[in-house]
Design an enzyme around this catalytic site. Structure first.
Site, PDB file in Angstrom:
ATOM      1  N   TYR A 147       0.855  -1.193   0.000  1.00 17.10           N
ATOM      2  CA  TYR A 147       0.000   0.000   0.000  1.00 17.10           C
ATOM      3  C   TYR A 147       0.884   1.234   0.000  1.00 17.10           C
ATOM      4  O   TYR A 147       1.824   1.332   0.790  1.00 17.10           O
ATOM      5  CB  TYR A 147      -0.910   0.024   1.233  1.00 17.10           C
ATOM      6  CG  TYR A 147      -1.816   1.245   1.275  1.00 17.10           C
ATOM      7  CD1 TYR A 147      -2.816   1.418   0.330  1.00 17.10           C
ATOM      8  CD2 TYR A 147      -1.652   2.227   2.248  1.00 17.10           C
ATOM      9  CE1 TYR A 147      -3.642   2.539   0.353  1.00 17.10           C
ATOM     10  CE2 TYR A 147      -2.480   3.348   2.288  1.00 17.10           C
ATOM     11  CZ  TYR A 147      -3.469   3.497   1.329  1.00 17.10           C
ATOM     12  OH  TYR A 147      -4.279   4.606   1.360  1.00 17.10           O
ATOM     13  N   ASP A 242       9.185   2.999   0.427  1.00 14.94           N
ATOM     14  CA  ASP A 242       8.062   3.636   1.102  1.00 14.94           C
ATOM     15  C   ASP A 242       8.171   3.277   2.580  1.00 14.94           C
ATOM     16  O   ASP A 242       7.772   2.184   2.997  1.00 14.94           O
ATOM     17  CB  ASP A 242       6.737   3.162   0.502  1.00 14.94           C
ATOM     18  CG  ASP A 242       5.539   3.873   1.134  1.00 14.94           C
ATOM     19  OD1 ASP A 242       5.736   4.539   2.180  1.00 14.94           O
ATOM     20  OD2 ASP A 242       4.433   3.746   0.595  1.00 14.94           O
ATOM     21  N   LYS A 270       3.411   9.369   8.932  1.00 15.37           N
ATOM     22  CA  LYS A 270       3.095   8.787  10.247  1.00 15.37           C
ATOM     23  C   LYS A 270       4.007   9.279  11.382  1.00 15.37           C
ATOM     24  O   LYS A 270       3.795  10.380  11.868  1.00 15.37           O
ATOM     25  CB  LYS A 270       3.036   7.254  10.111  1.00 15.37           C
ATOM     26  CG  LYS A 270       1.906   6.881   9.120  1.00 15.37           C
ATOM     27  CD  LYS A 270       1.498   5.441   9.032  1.00 15.37           C
ATOM     28  CE  LYS A 270       0.243   5.351   8.157  1.00 15.37           C
ATOM     29  NZ  LYS A 270       0.331   4.491   7.006  1.00 15.37           N
TER      30      LYS A 270
HETATM   31  C1  LIG Z   1      -0.190   4.995   5.563  1.00 14.29           C
HETATM   32  C2  LIG Z   1       0.664   4.710   4.383  1.00 14.29           C
HETATM   33  C3  LIG Z   1       0.710   5.575   3.278  1.00 14.29           C
HETATM   34  C4  LIG Z   1      -0.233   6.737   3.116  1.00 14.29           C
HETATM   35  O1  LIG Z   1      -0.089   7.709   4.099  1.00 14.29           O
HETATM   36  P1  LIG Z   1      -1.343   8.691   4.398  1.00 14.29           P
HETATM   37  O2  LIG Z   1      -0.794   9.685   5.364  1.00 14.29           O
HETATM   38  O3  LIG Z   1      -2.423   7.813   4.954  1.00 14.29           O
HETATM   39  O4  LIG Z   1      -1.732   9.298   3.112  1.00 14.29           O
HETATM   40  C5  LIG Z   1       1.626   5.320   2.291  1.00 14.29           C
HETATM   41  N1  LIG Z   1       2.449   4.262   2.358  1.00 14.29           N
HETATM   42  C6  LIG Z   1       2.433   3.407   3.402  1.00 14.29           C
HETATM   43  C7  LIG Z   1       3.401   2.285   3.448  1.00 14.29           C
HETATM   44  C8  LIG Z   1       1.516   3.590   4.431  1.00 14.29           C
HETATM   45  O5  LIG Z   1       1.452   2.702   5.424  1.00 14.29           O
END
Ligand SMILES: *Cc1c(COP(=O)(O)O)cnc(C)c1O
Length: 429
Positions: A147, A242, A270
């Site tokens: 994701y 990511d 985060k």
């Molecule tokens: C949460 C998440 C995102 C997206 O971040 P948001 O602040 O929710 O837009 C992207 N990549 C990973 C791996 C994530 O866990």
């Protein structure tokens, strides 16, 4: 659990359902896949959260990752209060952006230069645009179950919220966007090599969660990340980690420190916002030099680098000492061991656990999954029953089989014991 105001939660839930699709402002907050009504939470303190009826839960959602220090850490609150008194966002560079940026670069040297955004999704979209702009290529490789936020081109086999709802992808994503995304199985280096053969000089970048954490936790096979590094370098493509979840969680320098692999670009979110909305992307200076106003890749944000976010981030990162990471590892190992024992005692052969540091998933599947497809074959109904029993015992897990348990510095030995005791009952049920 003491219930002080019964009925308030139901009333708020009804009003939320009237306002918001599914009653929520992000689909993962719905409890559809576990067959419960979604919680309305109105307070958090340390490792616990309180629902609107006054009941407290031991929390493993942890704001979906950011709350590594637990909820409402006094130092973070104080930093945000001080920043607020300075007048919120002033529409220009502020000292706190510099402070947080320097801390991130010190922890993650591959981020030679960076830029803040307001969400992880934005950070990923921007990194992808930069990768395409820098290479002049169009294709992006991602892994099934990975994701990377809800940007169009990456909402293909994207795990997490989609998987929970059993959705293969999203309506509204154009065929062209989907065509530019090549989806491969995670932990399959041969598939990656074949993709480069099949699309010579067309792949701009590989984007990967270095530890997959959005189909539940799936660690990288030994050497997998190194192979991605080698194959992207040989083929003139960029490697994007990511680290929106793993950054500042698996080590101060994230998964790239833990596994010793240096990506070209990194996306963060985060934890670096200390609980406030945030994202960041960065990497090689020669690449970041191409971002506007220095270069031709446009990206912007009215509230990017918001002072309150930056203040929360600085306070949070300053508290993330080597001792904290050692403690997270110890707590994670103790929780894993306790859960394994509880499952074994209950005679559960259909349970496996993947854990990396303070990220853990209990899979209702005999063998621990090694890729997204295996993870998605876990038994959702068994998870729903386990989730419900844990919730009834005051332990709040993510309302989905395909999420990590986020362990924080506020989770200690008593919390582990409490969780394992509840799991004994839940596994037996
Ligand atoms: C949460 C998440 C995102 C997206 O971040 P948001 O602040 O929710 O837009 C992207 N990549 C990973 C791996 C994530 O866990």
């Amino acid at each position: 659990m003491s219930v002080t105001a019964p009925g308030r939660q139901a009333e708020l839930r009804a009003r939320a359902e009237d306002l918001f699709p599914g009653g929520v402002n992000s689909p993962v907050r719905a409890f559809r896949s576990v067959g419960r009504a979604p919680l309305v939470l109105d307070a958090g303190a340390g490792p616990r959260v309180r629902d609107a009826d006054g009941a407290w839960y031991l929390d493993y959602i942890s704001s979906w990752g950011p709350a590594i220090l637990g909820h409402g850490h006094p130092a973070v609150i104080e930093a945000v209060r001080a920043a607020a008194l300075d007048g919120f966002a002033l529409g220009a560079t502020s000292p706190r952006e510099v402070e947080l940026g320097e801390r991130i670069r010190a922890a993650m040297p591959s981020m030679e230069r960076l830029r803040f955004t307001s969400s992880g999704t934005e950070a990923v979209m921007s990194a992808i645009r930069l990768a395409r702009g820098a290479t002049g290529r169009e294709l992006i490789v991602k892994f099934a179950g990975g994701y990377h936020g809800h940007g169009d081109s990456l909402l293909v086999e994207a795990g997490s919220g989609l998987a929970t709802l059993a959705m293969p992808g999203s309506a509204g994503v154009t065929a062209a966007a989907a065509r530019d995304t090549v989806v491969l199985p995670y932990n399959d280096p041969v598939a990656v090599a074949r993709a480069f053969e099949a699309h010579p000089d067309r792949i701009a970048a590989i984007i990967v969660e270095p530890v997959a954490a959005n189909v539940g936790v799936v660690p990288p096979a030994p050497g997998f990340l190194d192979t991605l590094r080698e194959l992207t370098a040989i083929n003139g493509a960029l490697l994007i980690f990511d680290e929106v979840i793993t950054g500042f969680r698996l080590a101060k320098g994230g998964a790239q420190e833990r596994y010793g692999v240096r990506p070209d670009l990194t996306t963060l979110g985060k934890i670096i916002g200390g609980g406030m909305p945030v994202g960041a992307y960065g990497g090689r200076a020669d690449l970041m030099h191409r971002v506007a106003p220095e270069g031709p890749v446009y990206q912007a944000g009215t509230l990017s680098g918001h002072p309150l976010t930056m203040a929360a981030g600085v306070a949070t990162l300053d508290l993330l000492t080597p001792e904290v990471y050692a403690q997270l590892e110890t707590t994670g190992a103790a929780l894993e061991a306790g859960l394994r024992e509880a499952a074994a005692e209950a005679g559960r052969r259909d349970v496996s656990i993947n854990r990396v540091g303070s990220l853990l998933t209990v899979f209702f599947r005999a063998e621990a999954p090694r890729d997204g497809a295996q993870a998605l074959s876990a038994d959702r109904d068994a998870y729903a029953r386990f989730f419900g029993s844990m919730l009834d015992q005051g332990i709040l897990l993510a309302p989905s089989q395909f999420e990590a348990w986020f362990i924080g510095a506020a989770h200690g030995e008593p919390e582990v014991s409490e969780t394992v005791a509840a799991a004994r009952t839940a596994f037996a049920a």
